[in-house]
Structures are given as C-alpha cells and as structure tokens.
Design a protein around this motif. Sequence first.
Motif, PDB file in Angstrom:
ATOM      1  N   TYR A   1     -20.330  43.975 -11.479  1.00 19.63           N
ATOM      2  CA  TYR A   1     -19.142  44.382 -10.724  1.00 19.63           C
ATOM      3  C   TYR A   1     -18.439  43.443  -9.778  1.00 19.63           C
ATOM      4  O   TYR A   1     -17.415  43.110 -10.102  1.00 19.63           O
ATOM      5  N   LEU A   2     -19.258  42.763  -9.052  1.00 25.01           N
ATOM      6  CA  LEU A   2     -18.753  41.525  -8.228  1.00 25.01           C
ATOM      7  C   LEU A   2     -18.095  40.379  -9.162  1.00 25.01           C
ATOM      8  O   LEU A   2     -17.009  39.945  -9.035  1.00 25.01           O
ATOM      9  N   ASN A   3     -19.004  40.125 -10.237  1.00 21.99           N
ATOM     10  CA  ASN A   3     -18.497  38.934 -11.110  1.00 21.99           C
ATOM     11  C   ASN A   3     -16.852  39.525 -11.701  1.00 21.99           C
ATOM     12  O   ASN A   3     -16.066  38.685 -11.683  1.00 21.99           O
ATOM     13  N   ASP A   4     -17.085  40.603 -12.366  1.00 15.36           N
ATOM     14  CA  ASP A   4     -15.919  41.196 -13.115  1.00 15.36           C
ATOM     15  C   ASP A   4     -14.630  41.174 -12.001  1.00 15.36           C
ATOM     16  O   ASP A   4     -13.355  41.190 -12.555  1.00 15.36           O
ATOM     17  N   CYS A   5     -14.873  41.679 -11.096  1.00 16.25           N
ATOM     18  CA  CYS A   5     -13.670  41.831  -9.946  1.00 16.25           C
ATOM     19  C   CYS A   5     -13.356  40.489  -9.433  1.00 16.25           C
ATOM     20  O   CYS A   5     -12.200  40.568  -9.106  1.00 16.25           O
ATOM     21  N   GLN A   6     -13.880  39.369  -9.453  1.00 15.14           N
ATOM     22  CA  GLN A   6     -13.143  38.270  -9.454  1.00 15.14           C
ATOM     23  C   GLN A   6     -12.641  37.469 -10.729  1.00 15.14           C
ATOM     24  O   GLN A   6     -11.988  36.651 -10.666  1.00 15.14           O
ATOM     25  N   ARG A   7     -12.474  38.472 -11.880  1.00 15.26           N
ATOM     26  CA  ARG A   7     -11.980  37.988 -12.979  1.00 15.26           C
ATOM     27  C   ARG A   7     -11.077  39.091 -13.619  1.00 15.26           C
ATOM     28  O   ARG A   7     -11.049  39.248 -14.841  1.00 15.26           O
ATOM     29  N   THR A   8     -10.512  39.828 -12.744  1.00 19.29           N
ATOM     30  CA  THR A   8      -9.526  40.877 -13.371  1.00 19.29           C
ATOM     31  C   THR A   8      -8.655  40.331 -14.270  1.00 19.29           C
ATOM     32  O   THR A   8      -8.363  41.401 -15.027  1.00 19.29           O
ATOM     33  N   ALA A   9      -8.292  39.145 -14.243  1.00 20.16           N
ATOM     34  CA  ALA A   9      -7.135  38.660 -15.014  1.00 20.16           C
ATOM     35  C   ALA A   9      -7.456  38.625 -16.448  1.00 20.16           C
ATOM     36  O   ALA A   9      -6.618  39.032 -17.472  1.00 20.16           O
ATOM     37  N   PHE A  10      -8.764  38.661 -16.617  1.00 20.75           N
ATOM     38  CA  PHE A  10      -9.151  38.615 -17.979  1.00 20.75           C
ATOM     39  C   PHE A  10      -9.021  40.028 -18.715  1.00 20.75           C
ATOM     40  O   PHE A  10      -8.845  40.181 -19.601  1.00 20.75           O
ATOM     41  N   TYR A  11      -9.737  40.773 -17.718  1.00 20.25           N
ATOM     42  CA  TYR A  11      -9.605  42.311 -18.194  1.00 20.25           C
ATOM     43  C   TYR A  11      -8.563  42.989 -18.397  1.00 20.25           C
ATOM     44  O   TYR A  11      -8.213  43.530 -19.287  1.00 20.25           O
ATOM     45  N   GLU A  12      -7.370  42.676 -17.156  1.00 20.37           N
ATOM     46  CA  GLU A  12      -5.937  42.969 -17.568  1.00 20.37           C
ATOM     47  C   GLU A  12      -5.254  42.445 -18.822  1.00 20.37           C
ATOM     48  O   GLU A  12      -4.575  43.079 -19.436  1.00 20.37           O
ATOM     49  N   GLY A  13      -5.823  41.261 -18.977  1.00 18.19           N
ATOM     50  CA  GLY A  13      -5.126  40.529 -20.378  1.00 18.19           C
ATOM     51  C   GLY A  13      -5.504  41.054 -21.463  1.00 18.19           C
ATOM     52  O   GLY A  13      -4.711  40.908 -22.326  1.00 18.19           O
ATOM     53  N   ILE A  14      -6.530  42.039 -21.620  1.00 15.75           N
ATOM     54  CA  ILE A  14      -6.856  42.805 -22.802  1.00 15.75           C
ATOM     55  C   ILE A  14      -6.730  44.270 -22.508  1.00 15.75           C
ATOM     56  O   ILE A  14      -7.296  45.080 -23.428  1.00 15.75           O
ATOM     57  N   GLY A  15      -5.924  44.537 -21.557  1.00 12.29           N
ATOM     58  CA  GLY A  15      -5.474  45.756 -21.157  1.00 12.29           C
ATOM     59  C   GLY A  15      -6.412  46.694 -20.804  1.00 12.29           C
ATOM     60  O   GLY A  15      -6.276  47.986 -20.898  1.00 12.29           O
ATOM     61  N   LEU A  16      -7.480  46.355 -19.906  1.00  4.97           N
ATOM     62  CA  LEU A  16      -8.501  47.209 -19.264  1.00  4.97           C
ATOM     63  C   LEU A  16      -8.204  47.013 -17.840  1.00  4.97           C
ATOM     64  O   LEU A  16      -7.653  46.201 -17.369  1.00  4.97           O
ATOM     65  N   ASN A  17      -8.358  48.303 -17.301  1.00  7.49           N
ATOM     66  CA  ASN A  17      -8.620  48.269 -15.969  1.00  7.49           C
ATOM     67  C   ASN A  17     -10.004  47.765 -15.758  1.00  7.49           C
ATOM     68  O   ASN A  17     -11.210  48.367 -15.919  1.00  7.49           O
TER      69      ASN A  17
END
Length: 402
Positions: free
Chosen positions: A288-304
């Motif tokens: 969770y902490l890792n991914d929340c530092q990289r929201t641009a990646f997940y948003e980049g593929i259309g994920l929240n």
Amino acid sequence: MAAEMALLKPISFKPETSPLKTSAKFSRTTYRFSPKMAATQAKETTKKSGKAAIKETLLAPRFYTTDFDEMETLFNTEINKNLNQSEFEALLQEFKTDYNQTHFVRNKEFKEAADKIQGPLRQIFVEFLERSCTAEFSGFLLYKELGRRLKKTNPVVAEIFSLMSRDEARHAGFLNKGLSDFNLALDLGFLTKARKYTFFKPKFIFYATYLSEKIGYWRYITIYRHLKENPEYQVYPIFKYFENWCQDENRHGDFFSALMKAQPQFLNDWKAKLWSRFFCLSVYVTMYLNDCQRTAFYEGIGLNTKEFDMHVIIETNRTTARIFPAVLDVENPEFKRKLDRMVEINQKLLAVGESDAPALVKNIQRVPLIAALASELLAAYLMPPIESGSVDFAEFEPQLVY
Ligand SMILES: [Fe+2]
Ligand SMILES: [Fe+2]
C-alpha cells in the motif's frame, strides 16, 4: 515470486550502487541465469559501467536467504512423517508440464509501445519494470538455492524448487527485455553480488513467500482483467501476458501451501497465529505504501491506486485464510482508514528526507513521525483478527501411543 517481499525492518539508508544501466548487451541475455554466470557478469560490468548511487530503503524489494540445514531437516522424509510425498509428486508433474514454456515470446509491439510512452509516465514505467524484475529475480535466487540444497534430502521437493526458479528466471528475463525497450537493462549479475540478503528462518520464508506469490497472483490478474475491459489503457503489451503469467505465481503459492501443511508446527499454535497476522500486515502495508508513492503508474493504466490495492489485499487475504491459522480483518473499514493514515505519515517522512535540513534536524523531525507510524501499525495489528486455516489442530496434537 511476483510481489515485492519487503518487510518492516528498521530503516537503513545505506547507499548502494544502481544496477540499472544503459546497455544493449543485456537485451541479448537469455532467460536462464545461474548465480555463477551472474557473478562473472558482475565483475565485468562493475568495471565498465558508471552507475549512480541509489538508496536501499525500507520498502525496496529484498533478496532472501535462509537456514538451509534446517530446511534439509524439515524435508527429510525419515524425520518428518507429515510430508505427503504423493501430493508433491503430483505437483511436480504439474510443474514439469511447463504450461508457459512458449508463452513468453516478444513481438515488435513492445518497442513501438515503449517509444510512445513519454513524459513522467516513462520514468515511472521504467521503475515498475525494474522493481518487478528485481522481485522476480529475488525468487529465482532463493528457489534455485533451495533446489540445489534439498537435492539429496528430498529430490521431489528439490526439483519443484528448481522448476519454480525456471519460472522466475523467465519472468525476470521477460521484464528485463521490457527494460531494453526503454534502452535500459538491469544488471542481474551485479544485483546478485551487490544486494544485501535478508535472513529469515524457514518458517518465516514460508509465510513471506506464500503471501508474496499469492499477492503477486492477485496483482497480475487484476491488472490483466482491468485492461481487458478497458483496452484504451493498454499502453504496453507486457500486461497481455499477465493472464498465463499469474498462473505460475498461483502454482508457486499452492506449492508453499502444501509445504506448510507438511509442517503443521508452523500453523497450529498461538505463535503461528501471531506470526501469520504479522506477515499479512507487513506485506499489505508495504504494498500500500509503495503503490501510493507511485499513483502515476496506476493512474497511467486507468486504475485507482487505493481501490486496486484494497481489492488485491482483500482477495489475497481471503486466499490466505485457507491456510494461515489467522488473518487480518481487512474488510473492516477501519483497516483501510489505518492504511490511509500510514500513507499520510509516510508522505511526511518522505518530505523530511527530501528537505535540505541538516541530518540531525531531519532525524529529530523523523522521531514523532516514526512513532506515529509504529502506533498505527500496532493498532492495525491488534485489531480483532479472523480465525482461519484448514489445518485441523487436534489432528496434530501429541497423542499417547500404547
Ligand atoms: Fe514470478
Ligand atoms: Fe512466483
């Protein structure tokens, strides 16, 4: 292995040398690695390439080592009568079938897609490939060594480990090929030598690796299904391979489940329950902490990001409940609230790290934040757990023999 098996340990900011380099050489690397070969490459490449320093942080993917002598004892069929050799034989046949032997074949779409990824998303994509490759490679090293060390004691289990290392080498190699689309390559030989290895007793290797495989399965399948439904976000073809790929991770997880069933002492007492909850918490919070530092990646593929992570955590927890004797109540909304507070604190910690203040001031600023993070973690750990597991406790209690 697929997910990052970072665990909550004291922060060590020891600078390391980056294994990421601009090179065409590694784009020709085959998918089979051996630690020996890797070591040779490391020697050559350390000399040749100039590498920028990076930090080994709390949340970085780790490499693991264990007590191999204890592993040998655990898998000795003379000593451990719980080992269900026919189940392991069946699993071995499954691994030998090698369902994904011809799956990881690239095409020209990769490079074309990579060239179109520009701006901030490009950097974050590279980071995703790099971290995933490191995590897969970490699995390769551990399984390869277990395959080697258990050969004499339990050849069936040993061969399964070797075949799992084959899968992880393929995964790591495929991700590294992906990096070559971005004109980069991860120097896996250098990584093998330069990274610190975290020591875990076998019992903890089982908990951590099982979770890592299952969380990896849920991450890959969730991304795959999302992109199948929303093809407009399919920016890079690697995700199209996730459906079969994640089946490898699922099989790896199932093997660890069989291994744990053969070691009921790791599942059937109060200590096992406490450790199970600890490992669930460590793995979920780290992701969770890792991914929340990289929201641009997940948003980049259309994920929240947060929705994606919560879905993965909930599904992994449900799967894990089939084998662990206790899991966390992650579906209680309070659990997510605690995770979100940890994200806020972590962001403040990162801001302190990036500020220009002197080291002493930074350390003083960190103290209350680390205390707050620790208290959130403890509170999450102490939330009423869910009793779970499929191992029958009574069956394994010592019985008097007349
Ligand atoms: Fe993998
Ligand atoms: Fe795996």
